[in-house]
Design a protein around this motif. Structure first.
Motif, PDB file in Angstrom:
ATOM      1  N   VAL B  91       0.850  -1.178   0.140  1.00 33.31           N
ATOM      2  CA  VAL B  91       0.049  -0.099   0.055  1.00 33.31           C
ATOM      3  C   VAL B  91       0.857   1.404  -0.096  1.00 33.31           C
ATOM      4  O   VAL B  91       1.578   1.498   0.979  1.00 33.31           O
ATOM      5  N   LEU B  92       0.901   1.889  -1.199  1.00 30.65           N
ATOM      6  CA  LEU B  92       1.727   3.078  -1.312  1.00 30.65           C
ATOM      7  C   LEU B  92       0.868   4.569  -1.651  1.00 30.65           C
ATOM      8  O   LEU B  92      -0.190   4.350  -1.965  1.00 30.65           O
ATOM      9  N   TYR B  93       1.599   5.606  -1.275  1.00 27.93           N
ATOM     10  CA  TYR B  93       0.866   7.020  -1.464  1.00 27.93           C
ATOM     11  C   TYR B  93       1.594   7.106  -2.741  1.00 27.93           C
ATOM     12  O   TYR B  93       2.943   7.607  -2.962  1.00 27.93           O
ATOM     13  N   ASP B  94       0.976   6.860  -4.063  1.00 29.37           N
ATOM     14  CA  ASP B  94       1.588   6.775  -5.123  1.00 29.37           C
ATOM     15  C   ASP B  94       2.183   8.158  -5.561  1.00 29.37           C
ATOM     16  O   ASP B  94       3.132   8.180  -6.515  1.00 29.37           O
ATOM     17  N   THR B  95       1.516   9.392  -4.997  1.00 32.05           N
ATOM     18  CA  THR B  95       2.060  10.713  -5.616  1.00 32.05           C
ATOM     19  C   THR B  95       3.431  10.941  -4.671  1.00 32.05           C
ATOM     20  O   THR B  95       3.970  11.889  -5.049  1.00 32.05           O
ATOM     21  N   MET B  96       3.601  10.204  -3.683  1.00 30.69           N
ATOM     22  CA  MET B  96       4.674  10.700  -2.810  1.00 30.69           C
ATOM     23  C   MET B  96       5.929   9.996  -3.207  1.00 30.69           C
ATOM     24  O   MET B  96       6.040   9.052  -3.841  1.00 30.69           O
ATOM     25  N   SER B  97       7.207  10.561  -2.770  1.00 29.31           N
ATOM     26  CA  SER B  97       8.279  10.208  -2.939  1.00 29.31           C
ATOM     27  C   SER B  97       8.490   8.660  -1.784  1.00 29.31           C
ATOM     28  O   SER B  97       7.748   8.806  -1.008  1.00 29.31           O
ATOM     29  N   MET B 135      12.794   8.806  -5.154  1.00 25.02           N
ATOM     30  CA  MET B 135      12.115   8.605  -6.459  1.00 25.02           C
ATOM     31  C   MET B 135      10.788   8.353  -5.813  1.00 25.02           C
ATOM     32  O   MET B 135      10.369   8.228  -4.895  1.00 25.02           O
ATOM     33  N   ARG B 136       9.758   8.437  -7.071  1.00 25.27           N
ATOM     34  CA  ARG B 136       8.561   8.320  -6.624  1.00 25.27           C
ATOM     35  C   ARG B 136       8.166   6.843  -6.491  1.00 25.27           C
ATOM     36  O   ARG B 136       8.679   5.776  -7.172  1.00 25.27           O
TER      37      ARG B 136
END
Lengths: 267, 361, 291
Positions: B91-97, B135-136
């Motif tokens: 589970v990632l916050y896509d827009t964050m690095s 990186m993103r």
């Protein structure tokens, strides 16, 4: 507490959404003289005269029949050509695929008004003017690209291993497509049919331009309420109410498919 | 860091559960000591994830209380419980690095930026994420993404416990090994309470000091890996742990001899005596590794037929039939396997008796 | 995932190609042909080159209609996108409320476009309409969309928002439903506020469907014809004469085929280029080279 605020907001929105439709219903149940005489929030002397007039005059009710015929024709044509094409776009890489897809989508952007006159000339040249098929074909201009677009999205969601397995098991492409693949994306086919129905049903300009009497859609016949004596608001409202009914019925029947389609996260 | 206590927990996903079968969790009563590494092992659908979500507060249990260090937190939402959880899929916050992803749980709690930076760099170092920090997150490979998820679980230093819900499912086998070792190292460094849910016995047994085996909404046994192997308290533990699982034979008792159709197997006298008093279906259980195969008959042995032999390199698995029942035995690589009829020995100390699924001891 | 290279796939695309080309190429050719000629009478025409294009491009009424159109589409996107997202967020996630709200929201989308105009005539007229009567007689604000340009604009905007926000809401709702539960759980564990959950999870995950919604709403609002035509007829004056209404006025009502055709092509190119620019821009925002 937060959940409650949300729900209240939604209910208020739904009331605002229904208010204009309710108002038309109110008008459709009153005579024109009654409407112009006084303002009331609900019909005090309910009359069905407006509806009776529509149902007893064949030029009125044939309008509904015409609309339903060309909408159904359009939905069938759009789906049957879009299904194989969407499969090709989702599965194969071929010369000019991206350009073709973009070109298809550009037709969704063409101002319908641009095509009204040339369509009139085209269909009168080939002798199809004032037929249901002419309207159905002309609506393919924007419905086929849309159908390909939506179906391609659904099809890309099906892993290609399924196709490969079926081909190894000796299925031919047409048999696999009809007996396995289409049933797998039936929610998507339903959603697409819904959108085709919707855009063909609500379009007026082409439908009106390409028809004279035999295939005239109901929405065009409605303009006849403007007579020499002025606008008959009661009759106009009743006709308007009746044009809402087929759409409302369609959503009612597909509501669970829609809920399912939405659960899949695609439209 | 805290001691976690589950007090008579039961949970049903239905609004009005009728019978026992409507409960995803039947009765869980258990205490996890501060700083231990604990694994919950069980097949899918046994209620492991439900239990984990109850501990973290994502679910409020239908019955029972959850206590952290004696403090009742049953009604508290996860953000007020001070707990970390890592999920099965990244589970990632896509827009964050990557850096901001790792910093997110700290910043939400208003931790000072210098402290945030220090913790993120530490965790990134431990998980080999340092080169990716700027990186993103969206563009990374599946295992790197899961490492970020792990990192977000580990980044808060003062949590009551860190819960892992099958965190290595999406990771390649080789990488899995490395990450598990890494997690173990981190645990030894931090001495935080780790609760690790998995359906993979190797993962559970190598990771944790204490393993709880779950079956149909209950924890049927808690023990060290060795306990679970040698003294399974429930037939499910015997069956689920070990490869292949324990052999079970339905039997009746005559004195201290267990009868399986015609054959008689001598049992430990004390156990046999208790077996006479027990109620329900009696079964005899023995691990494949303890089953003896002989070419010649000797005292107390029973005849059986060899059906198949699988050679796994370091040992062999022999499939046998005894009175119509199938048994498995593990043999060392160097021991020859007789063909046709053989004689089986059941060493009494390894031959267990189960009544209605539960061990007689 | 690489697709299978196979040029035989063209056979699957041919029916679509034929049917769309029939409805697109021939009329397009006709329009191009007209735009280069002066048709004096049926069968009698003179080649005039780019004459009509020059005339149309310098037509100040076209310029006005174009700015009006941009203002309209801009307002539409500005209002409908956030409103649609808000509605989608408020919609129930399970239970009987799901089909109920889907049916209610989808209803305006299935009403024929000129009926939409009719509904709003009846609703906003100062003498018989609930809205018009209410504004004038209950709130004491003079309101008449047939006399005041501002009132006409307000009415058209209200109608447009009423009609099309549901499409944005439905698409946004579909996008929201596709977000796995684990994301919300992780956000709660991480202590994210409702605002952070929206900004870092829901909005990025809705990007795809919102792009579609944005493009569809831009295209369709830019092409709007039937509803304002029925409601205001482009008036009062020319205050609600949008591009399509002006085009139909020239091409079908005045039967000026040459200028009408040139207008059509310019119009088409404008929609096409803006859709393309928006699409590229939204794609770039999606990839997000910057962190």
């Amino acid at each position: 507490m937060k959940v409650k605020k949300k729900t209240i907001g939604l209910v208020v929105y739904f009331i605002l959404l229904m208010l204009p439709i309710y108002w038309m219903l109110n008008m459709s149940l009153r005579s024109n003289a009654d409407i112009l005489a006084f303002f009331t929030l609900y019909p005090k002397n309910i009359t069905f005269a407006n509806y009776i007039k529509i149902f007893t005059d064949s030029s009125w009710y044939m309008g509904y029949v015409n609309s339903i015929i060309y909408v159904a024709l359009n939905t069938v044509i759009s789906l049957s050509v879009a299904l194989p094409a969407a499969y090709a776009f989702s599965r194969y890489q071929f010369v000019g695929d991206k350009q073709l897809f973009f070109w298809l989508l550009t037709n969704r952007m063409a101002p319908v008004a641009v095509f009204a006159l040339p369509f009139f000339q085209l269909y009168s040249t080939i002798g199809l003017l004032d037929t249901h098929i002419a309207v159905a074909l002309s609506h393919c201009l924007f419905n086929v690209p849309l159908a390909v677009w939506i179906l391609e999205g659904f099809m890309s969601g099906v892993p290609r291993e399924i196709d490969e397995t079926a081909f190894i098991d000796g299925y031919s492409l047409p048999r696999f497509f009809i007996t396995i693949f289409i049933p797998m994306i039936r929610a998507g086919v339903g959603v697409t049919a819904f959108f085709c129905f919707m855009f063909s049903w609500v379009e007026l300009l082409l439908a009106r331009t390409l028809t004279v009497t035999n295939a005239k859609p109901i929405s065009a016949i409605m303009t006849r309420t403007i007579s020499a004596t002025g606008l008959d608001y009661g009759l106009l409202a009743a006709a308007g109410m009746l044009t809402i009914v087929p759409g409302a019925l369609v959503i009612w029947f597909v509501r669970n498919h829609m809920a399912k389609g939405f659960a899949l996260g695609r439209v | 860091m805290a001691r976690i206590e589950l007090n008579e927990i039961a949970h049903s996903y239905m609004a009005k559960p009728k019978g026992e079968s409507d409960y995803a969790l039947k009765r869980i009563h258990n205490v996890w000591d501060d700083g231990s590494a604990f694994a919950l092992l069980g097949p899918s659908g046994c209620g492991k994830t439900t239990l984990l979500n109850i501990i973290s507060g994502l679910i409020t249990p239908s019955k029972g209380r959850v206590l952290y260090d004696g403090k009742d937190v049953t009604e508290l939402p996860p953000e007020k419980r001070n707990i970390a959880q890592v999920f099965q899929f990244p589970v990632l916050y896509d827009t964050m690095s990557v850096f901001n992803n790792l910093a997110f749980p700290l910043r939400n709690r208003g931790i000072h930026e210098t402290q945030v930076k220090k913790r993120v760099l530490e965790v990134a170092e431990a998980l080999d994420l340092t080169p990716f920090l700027n990186m993103r997150a969206a563009g990374l490979a599946a295992d790197a993404k899961q490492k970020i998820s792990l990192g977000r679980g580990l980044v808060r230093s003062n949590v009551a416990a860190i819960l892992f819900d099958e965190p290595l499912t999406v990771i390649d086998p080789q990488m899995k090994w490395d990450l598990r070792r890494k997690l173990k190292e981190i645990h030894e460094q931090l001495m935080q309470t780790f609760i690790y849910v998995t359906h993979d016995q190797v993962e559970a047994l190598t990771f944790a000091d204490q393993v709880g085996v779950m079956f149909e909404g209950e924890i049927v046994q808690i023990g060290s890996p060795q306990d679970l192997f040698e003294k399974p308290e429930h037939r499910f533990v015997g069956y689920f742990i070990g490869s292949p699982g324990m052999n079970f034979l339905e039997c009746t008792l005559e004195g201290n001899v267990a009868r399986v159709d015609g054959a008689g197997i001598v049992l430990d006298e004390q156990i046999a005596a208790k077996g006479h008093r027990a109620r329900g279906k009696l079964e005899l259980g023995i691990r494949p590794i303890y089953l003896e195969i002989h070419a010649e008959s000797a005292n107390g042995m029973v005849p059986a037929d060899v059906r198949a032999v699988e050679d796994l390199g370091s040992y062999k698995i022999v499939t046998l039939t005894l009175a119509g029942k199938t048994l498995k035995a593990n043999l060392p690589e160097d021991q020859p396997v007789p063909e046709g009829q053989v004689w089986l020995g059941f060493p009494p100390q390894w031959t267990k008796l189960f009544a209605d699924g539960w061990l007689i001891k | 995932m690489e697709k299978w290279p196979n040029n035989k796939a063209w056979f699957l695309v041919i029916p679509v190609f034929v049917i769309v080309a029939f409805s697109a190429f021939i009329p397009l050719m006709t329009v191009i042909n007209y735009s280069l000629q002066d048709i004096l009478a049926p069968g009698q025409s003179v080649f005039v080159g780019t004459e009509w294009y020059k005339e149309i491009l310098s037509d100040y009424r076209l310029h006005e209609a174009l700015w009006r159109q941009f203002l309209f589409s801009g307002l539409v996107l500005l209002i409908e996108m956030p409103l649609g997202i808000l509605i989608a967020l408020a919609m129930p996630k399970r239970g009987w409320g799901v089909p109920a709200s889907l049916v209610t929201i989808a209803l305006p989308l299935l009403i024929p476009w000129n009926t939409i105009g009719t509904i709003w005539i009846i609703f906003t007229r100062p003498d018989i309409g609930l809205f018009g009567f209410g504004m004038n007689n209950l709130l004491g604000i003079p309101f008449d969309h047939t006399a005041s340009s501002l009132d006409a604009w307000i009415t058209v905007m209200l109608m447009e928002v009423w009609h099309w926000t549901p499409l944005v809401a439905l698409l946004a709702y579909a996008g929201l439903r596709a977000i796995p539960e684990a994301y919300y759980q992780a956000a709660r564990i991480d202590g994210a506020s409702a605002w952070s959950t929206f900004f870092y999870i829901q909005l990025p995950k809705m990007r795809g469907v919102l792009t579609i919604a944005f493009l569809l709403r831009f295209m369709d609002s830019f092409l709007i014809y039937a509803e304002p035509f029925v409601l205001t007829g482009g008036g009062p004056g020319n205050s609600t004469t949008f591009l399509s209404i002006y085009l139909v006025k020239i091409a079908l009502l005045q039967f000026d085929l040459g200028p009408g055709a040139a207008f059509s092509l310019i119009y088409f190119v404008i929609v096409l280029s803006f859709s393309f620019i928006f699409y590229q821009a939204l794609l770039r925002v999606g990839k997000g080279e910057t962190v």
